[in-house]
Design a protein around this motif. Structure first.
Motif, PDB file in Angstrom:
ATOM      1  N   LYS A   1      38.394  43.733  36.803  1.00 57.98           N
ATOM      2  CA  LYS A   1      38.815  42.786  35.785  1.00 57.98           C
ATOM      3  C   LYS A   1      39.661  41.677  36.410  1.00 57.98           C
ATOM      4  O   LYS A   1      39.492  40.498  36.090  1.00 57.98           O
ATOM      5  N   ILE A   2      40.574  42.061  37.254  1.00 56.51           N
ATOM      6  CA  ILE A   2      41.413  41.071  37.925  1.00 56.51           C
ATOM      7  C   ILE A   2      40.567  40.181  38.830  1.00 56.51           C
ATOM      8  O   ILE A   2      40.739  38.959  38.885  1.00 56.51           O
TER       9      ILE A   2
ATOM     10  N   PHE B   1      37.440  39.480  38.377  1.00 52.79           N
ATOM     11  CA  PHE B   1      36.638  38.607  37.522  1.00 52.79           C
ATOM     12  C   PHE B   1      37.441  37.377  37.117  1.00 52.79           C
ATOM     13  O   PHE B   1      36.928  36.249  37.138  1.00 52.79           O
ATOM     14  N   LEU B   2      38.678  37.574  36.764  1.00 57.86           N
ATOM     15  CA  LEU B   2      39.518  36.459  36.337  1.00 57.86           C
ATOM     16  C   LEU B   2      39.635  35.412  37.430  1.00 57.86           C
ATOM     17  O   LEU B   2      39.462  34.212  37.179  1.00 57.86           O
ATOM     18  N   ARG B   3      39.925  35.859  38.644  1.00 58.07           N
ATOM     19  CA  ARG B   3      40.158  34.898  39.723  1.00 58.07           C
ATOM     20  C   ARG B   3      38.867  34.366  40.329  1.00 58.07           C
ATOM     21  O   ARG B   3      38.755  33.169  40.609  1.00 58.07           O
ATOM     22  N   ASN B   4      37.887  35.238  40.537  1.00 56.97           N
ATOM     23  CA  ASN B   4      36.690  34.854  41.298  1.00 56.97           C
ATOM     24  C   ASN B   4      35.557  34.283  40.454  1.00 56.97           C
ATOM     25  O   ASN B   4      34.641  33.663  41.003  1.00 56.97           O
ATOM     26  N   TYR B   5      35.623  34.468  39.139  1.00 60.61           N
ATOM     27  CA  TYR B   5      34.540  33.979  38.293  1.00 60.61           C
ATOM     28  C   TYR B   5      35.039  33.097  37.150  1.00 60.61           C
ATOM     29  O   TYR B   5      34.609  31.953  37.000  1.00 60.61           O
ATOM     30  N   ALA B   6      35.932  33.637  36.340  1.00 56.41           N
ATOM     31  CA  ALA B   6      36.338  32.916  35.140  1.00 56.41           C
ATOM     32  C   ALA B   6      37.078  31.614  35.453  1.00 56.41           C
ATOM     33  O   ALA B   6      36.701  30.543  34.961  1.00 56.41           O
ATOM     34  N   LEU B   7      38.131  31.693  36.252  1.00 53.24           N
ATOM     35  CA  LEU B   7      38.933  30.489  36.500  1.00 53.24           C
ATOM     36  C   LEU B   7      38.147  29.372  37.184  1.00 53.24           C
ATOM     37  O   LEU B   7      38.242  28.209  36.768  1.00 53.24           O
ATOM     38  N   PRO B   8      37.357  29.659  38.220  1.00 54.26           N
ATOM     39  CA  PRO B   8      36.572  28.561  38.817  1.00 54.26           C
ATOM     40  C   PRO B   8      35.635  27.895  37.819  1.00 54.26           C
ATOM     41  O   PRO B   8      35.443  26.671  37.860  1.00 54.26           O
ATOM     42  N   LEU B   9      35.044  28.682  36.907  1.00 52.97           N
ATOM     43  CA  LEU B   9      34.124  28.120  35.929  1.00 52.97           C
ATOM     44  C   LEU B   9      34.865  27.363  34.838  1.00 52.97           C
ATOM     45  O   LEU B   9      34.431  26.287  34.411  1.00 52.97           O
TER      46      LEU B   9
ATOM     47  N   VAL C   1      39.420  37.296  29.252  1.00 50.86           N
ATOM     48  CA  VAL C   1      39.870  35.996  29.763  1.00 50.86           C
ATOM     49  C   VAL C   1      40.275  35.063  28.632  1.00 50.86           C
ATOM     50  O   VAL C   1      41.264  34.332  28.736  1.00 50.86           O
ATOM     51  N   THR C   2      39.523  35.073  27.541  1.00 48.96           N
ATOM     52  CA  THR C   2      39.798  34.161  26.426  1.00 48.96           C
ATOM     53  C   THR C   2      40.692  34.795  25.358  1.00 48.96           C
ATOM     54  O   THR C   2      40.830  34.255  24.268  1.00 48.96           O
TER      55      THR C   2
END
Length: 481
Positions: free
Chosen positions: A27-28, A30-38, A102-103
């Motif tokens: 989960k952590i 995902f937040l840094r490596n996927y969600a935030l860049p997008l 994330v949201t």
């Protein structure tokens, strides 16, 4: 039956200290490596423009991967999750559930509650009453630990495409909406994320928001309430799961069970939900089949719509006369709502599950056509339960726990038995009478909310939820037991 110790239909990501360590790390990650860049490619798509230069986000995204788009990001995410779980995982579902985290309101407000609120209020021109409710939700979510609740999300309104009306009451309407967030995958979207039901919030009836943010009820509600959004006029809306299987009233009208098992299971599950509610000192105050949603086909009923729900202590009562006839207990006019008045409504529902009679919201009720009476050939023990629920004396009505115990015993003794021909013939006859009546007595939506005093002094009100039933003592009584 859903109780406090029963797991929800689907698990959502949690950062609880006692949960799986590998899962937490994903989960952590995902937040840094996927969600935030997008997200940082275009924060306006997430209503996060105000956070574009946020120091924490800038720091986290400085060394994050770069993707050509969401599909490319998911391909990499799919590879990563399958490697970790040796392929034994639904990575599509995990992708969507991670975005819920994330949201989430909690995650957004960690970045800065005041900044988030100021940005949203200005963008949507939210009325004060609605902005205050949103802030209250944010405050409540920030007080909860990650392990206590599913994540209520804040969904930008542009993520929803209106797809028709699902229902209405005197205070609000519920709309069906296609869910189309930026991270939606083209080829595969879990059914639960394809559509949502959006219900406009009435600031004067904020019990639903209080209840859904309470950790006491997460096991009951987390699979149904997903978050909030804002309508075009700035009104707060609750984002709820949409069930293609409809509500219990629709099920009663369209299905014809052939074994007692089918009826008794539905009774047990519905009563079990009411047990949970009452065990936390809450009364529903507006219990009827339209407020019981079927999460699976012909099963898994879930009590919903807590706009009128109230937390009480002991034998305390809520002095109001709102509700939907004929589910309003006779003592409500003078004594108000209570756990016993919930049980009265439950008794009407139990009778409907046997008789398959429904009460129209587009016609005035008729004492003969819509009468509540013993169904020929039904189980004697079941009729005894129903009549006890419908007692004019609220003190003589059983508790939901006692009703559930009796229903469970009946299920064990008679569940495999077929419903006899006498009962089936009665059900068909009542259905025909109701259908014939509607053909010549249909009225408009506006008329459904007006009172109609006849020569006999009785108000033959339509069966819709009304915010005020001031002449409840004149309402038509349908119970003949």
């Amino acid at each position: 039956m859903l109780r406090d110790d029963v797991k929800p239909l689907s698990a959502s990501p949690q950062l609880a200290k006692d949960s799986n360590a590998v899962d937490n790390l994903l989960k952590i990650s995902f937040l840094r490596n996927y969600a935030l860049p997008l997200i940082m490619r275009d924060p306006s798509l997430y209503d996060l423009d105000a956070f574009y230069n946020h120091p924490l986000l800038s720091f986290l995204t400085a060394t994050s991967p770069k993707y050509d788009g969401y599909e490319a990001a998911f391909e990499q995410y799919d590879i990563e999750t399958r490697q970790v779980y040796s392929g034994d995982i639904d990575s599509v579902y995990e992708w969507y559930s991670c975005w819920r985290l994330v949201t989430s309101v909690k995650m957004l407000t960690i970045l800065g509650l005041d900044l988030f609120m100021d940005s949203v209020v200005e963008r949507y021109r939210m009325p004060k009453a609605h902005s205050q409710l949103l802030r209250a939700i944010c405050d409540q979510q920030n007080r909860a630990s990650w392990s206590e609740a599913d994540y209520l999300s804040f969904f930008p309104s542009l993520w929803f495409i209106s797809d028709g009306e699902l229902g209405y009451s005197g205070n609000s309407s519920t709309q069906l909406a296609i869910f189309n967030p930026p991270y939606r995958l083209r080829d595969s979207t879990p059914k639960m994320y394809q559509h949502y039901a959006l219900k406009r919030v009435d600031p004067d009836l904020d019990s639903e928001l209080v209840l859904l943010t309470s950790s006491d009820f997460q096991v009951t509600l987390e699979t149904f309430y997903h978050g909030v959004t804002v309508d075009a006029d700035g009104s707060l809306m609750i984002v709820m799961a949409y069930s293609e299987f409809g509500n219990l009233e629709q099920n009663i009208a369209r299905s014809r069970p052939t074994r007692w098992k089918e009826i008794l299971e539905m009774m047990e599950d519905t009563t079990g939900h009411l047990c949970v509610l009452h065990s936390h000192q809450w009364i529903h105050n507006n219990l009827h089949p339209k407020n019981i949603l079927l999460m699976q086909e012909a099963e898994s009923p879930m009590i919903i719509d807590f706009a009128y729900a109230r937390c009480i202590q002991g034998d305390e009562q809520v002095h109001s006369t709102h509700g939907r006839h004929p589910y309003i207990a006779p003592e409500v006019l003078t004594q108000g709502h209570s756990t016993a008045s919930d049980v009265f409504a439950l008794g009407i529902i139990l009778w409907q599950l046997v008789s398959r009679v429904t009460f129209p919201d587009n016609a005035l009720l008729d004492k003969n056509v819509h009468r509540i009476e013993a169904v020929p050939g039904m189980l004697d023990e079941l009729w005894a339960i129903i009549t006890s629920c419908l007692s004019n004396n609220p003190a003589q009505r059983p508790t939901p726990e006692h009703i559930l115990e009796q229903l469970t015993q009946l299920h064990r003794l008679h569940g495999d038995e077929f419903i006899n021909d006498e009962t089936m013939a009665y059900v068909d006859s009542r259905a025909k009478d109701c259908d014939d009546y509607i053909m010549s007595h249909r009225i408009s939506r506006e008329s459904a909310f007006s009172t109609n005093l006849t020569d006999d002094g009785i108000i033959h009100t339509a069966s819709v939820t009304r915010t005020s039933n001031e002449r409840l003592d004149c309402y038509l009584s349908l119970v003949e037991c």
